[in-house]
Design a protein around this motif. Structure first.
Motif, PDB file in Angstrom:
ATOM      1  N   HIS A 177      24.272 -18.169 -58.835  1.00 52.96           N
ATOM      2  CA  HIS A 177      25.545 -17.671 -58.313  1.00 52.96           C
ATOM      3  C   HIS A 177      26.568 -17.516 -59.441  1.00 52.96           C
ATOM      4  CE1 HIS A 177      25.176 -17.296 -53.935  1.00 52.96           C
ATOM      5  NE2 HIS A 177      24.265 -18.256 -54.025  1.00 52.96           N
ATOM      6  N   GLU A 178      26.496 -18.377 -60.431  1.00 50.93           N
ATOM      7  CA  GLU A 178      27.378 -18.232 -61.598  1.00 50.93           C
ATOM      8  C   GLU A 178      27.056 -16.948 -62.351  1.00 50.93           C
ATOM      9  OE1 GLU A 178      26.709 -21.853 -63.710  1.00 50.93           O
ATOM     10  OE2 GLU A 178      28.172 -23.008 -62.548  1.00 50.93           O
ATOM     11  N   LYS A 179      25.757 -16.656 -62.519  1.00 48.97           N
ATOM     12  CA  LYS A 179      25.340 -15.419 -63.185  1.00 48.97           C
ATOM     13  C   LYS A 179      25.776 -14.198 -62.381  1.00 48.97           C
ATOM     14  CE  LYS A 179      21.203 -17.044 -65.661  1.00 48.97           C
ATOM     15  NZ  LYS A 179      19.726 -16.883 -65.779  1.00 48.97           N
ATOM     16  N   ALA A 181      28.336 -13.944 -60.418  1.00 53.23           N
ATOM     17  CA  ALA A 181      29.777 -13.765 -60.592  1.00 53.23           C
ATOM     18  C   ALA A 181      30.080 -13.076 -61.922  1.00 53.23           C
ATOM     19  CB  ALA A 181      30.479 -15.119 -60.514  1.00 53.23           C
ATOM     20  N   GLU A 182      29.357 -13.474 -62.974  1.00 60.57           N
ATOM     21  CA  GLU A 182      29.558 -12.875 -64.297  1.00 60.57           C
ATOM     22  C   GLU A 182      29.224 -11.395 -64.300  1.00 60.57           C
ATOM     23  OE1 GLU A 182      27.095 -15.114 -66.888  1.00 60.57           O
ATOM     24  OE2 GLU A 182      28.289 -16.950 -66.747  1.00 60.57           O
ATOM     25  N   LYS A 183      28.197 -11.011 -63.513  1.00 63.80           N
ATOM     26  CA  LYS A 183      27.736  -9.626 -63.496  1.00 63.80           C
ATOM     27  C   LYS A 183      28.379  -8.803 -62.376  1.00 63.80           C
ATOM     28  CE  LYS A 183      23.241 -10.571 -65.626  1.00 63.80           C
ATOM     29  NZ  LYS A 183      23.429  -9.657 -66.776  1.00 63.80           N
ATOM     30  N   GLY A 184      29.228  -9.421 -61.583  1.00 63.44           N
ATOM     31  CA  GLY A 184      29.922  -8.700 -60.523  1.00 63.44           C
ATOM     32  C   GLY A 184      29.057  -8.381 -59.322  1.00 63.44           C
ATOM     33  N   ILE A 185      27.977  -9.133 -59.133  1.00 65.28           N
ATOM     34  CA  ILE A 185      27.117  -8.950 -57.953  1.00 65.28           C
ATOM     35  C   ILE A 185      27.703  -9.771 -56.815  1.00 65.28           C
ATOM     36  CG2 ILE A 185      24.805  -9.241 -57.000  1.00 65.28           C
ATOM     37  CD1 ILE A 185      23.732  -9.078 -59.876  1.00 65.28           C
ATOM     38  N   THR A 186      28.109  -9.108 -55.751  1.00 66.51           N
ATOM     39  CA  THR A 186      28.813  -9.804 -54.672  1.00 66.51           C
ATOM     40  C   THR A 186      28.190  -9.627 -53.290  1.00 66.51           C
ATOM     41  OG1 THR A 186      30.292  -7.908 -54.335  1.00 66.51           O
ATOM     42  CG2 THR A 186      31.012  -9.626 -55.889  1.00 66.51           C
ATOM     43  N   LYS A 187      27.287  -8.664 -53.137  1.00 68.40           N
ATOM     44  CA  LYS A 187      26.775  -8.370 -51.798  1.00 68.40           C
ATOM     45  C   LYS A 187      25.249  -8.313 -51.761  1.00 68.40           C
ATOM     46  CE  LYS A 187      30.897  -5.774 -50.386  1.00 68.40           C
ATOM     47  NZ  LYS A 187      31.409  -4.466 -49.876  1.00 68.40           N
ATOM     48  N   SER A 188      24.608  -9.217 -52.474  1.00 70.41           N
ATOM     49  CA  SER A 188      23.150  -9.251 -52.466  1.00 70.41           C
ATOM     50  C   SER A 188      22.659  -9.614 -51.067  1.00 70.41           C
ATOM     51  CB  SER A 188      22.641 -10.277 -53.485  1.00 70.41           C
ATOM     52  OG  SER A 188      21.266 -10.138 -53.687  1.00 70.41           O
TER      53      SER A 188
END
Length: 236
Positions: A177-179, A181-188
């Protein structure tokens, strides 16, 4: 320690009912309680955390007390997406468990999960470091851009449909989840998808066709039917 994280923060729009699907009563019991009882009665599970809708937190506390769900440790208000809701649940588990403990993520509206499925998920986790309940695809599968005609056939022998539970080391879920957030993935779409998107291997444990996710009225009817035949002697 194994903590089950139950996701029950959906509004149930596809069910078209006045209350969220996870709180619909079947046999005088909310669906979410049917699910919670499986983990309450499973000796592998030490604690339960539930992510749900803000307006239903007090109601769920009352239901848990009524049905003697003693393993329930915390109810958390969900986020705007499924991914955000799971993260909130993970953060709650961090407060009651060490990061080397195990988290089992499961859909709150998937009440027919069995001890066999749970046992196999845990065994797969211990063998590979993670587990995602899955079943092979038995139908012919087409790819379609417009939903009107089939453009190509996908080899069904290569396809698996994932379910829950998913089992991970708590620290691994925190890191993923930290990764994200860093990559802007929010709706997997699911934790296993998020793991795959960020380069982690996904290992399959044994799912089951009857481990259905209740999202539509037809699913609800199937659940009621399966409940009525659950104890028939010819079903194993």
């Amino acid at each position: 320690m194994i903590t089950t994280l139950l996701t029950a923060a959906g509004t149930g729009s596809r069910m078209k009912q006045d209350i969220p699907k996870q709180f619909l009563h079947v046999n005088n019991k909310p669906i979410i309680i049917h699910t919670m009882e499986v983990f309450q009665n499973d000796p592998n599970i030490d604690a339960i955390v539930v992510v749900t809708l803000k307006s239903w937190v007090k109601v769920l506390h009352a239901y848990a007390k009524q049905f003697n769900i003693t393993k329930l440790k915390k109810i958390v208000v969900g986020g705007k997406t499924g991914q955000a809701s799971i993260l909130k649940g993970i953060n709650a588990i961090k407060k009651i468990s060490s990061e080397d403990s195990i988290v089992m993520i499961h859909d709150g509206n998937r009440p027919l999960v069995t001890s066999e499925i749970i046992d196999n998920a845990i065994a797969t986790y211990h063998q590979y470091g993670s587990a995602v309940a899955a079943i092979p695809t038995t139908e012919a599968v087409f790819m379609s851009q417009d939903g009107v005609h089939g453009e190509s056939v996908i080899d069904r022998d290569l396809l698996y449909r994932t379910q829950t539970p998913h089992v991970y080391k708590l620290s691994d879920v925190i890191k993923i989840h930290e990764k994200a957030a860093e990559k802007g993935i929010t709706k997997s779409a699911a934790t296993c998808v998020l793991m795959h998107e960020l380069g982690e291997k996904v290992y399959f444990s044994k799912g089951c066709e009857t481990n259905l996710k209740i999202t539509t009225v037809n699913d609800l009817l199937m659940f009621k039917s399966l409940l009525s035949t659950k104890n028939d002697s010819f079903i194993h």
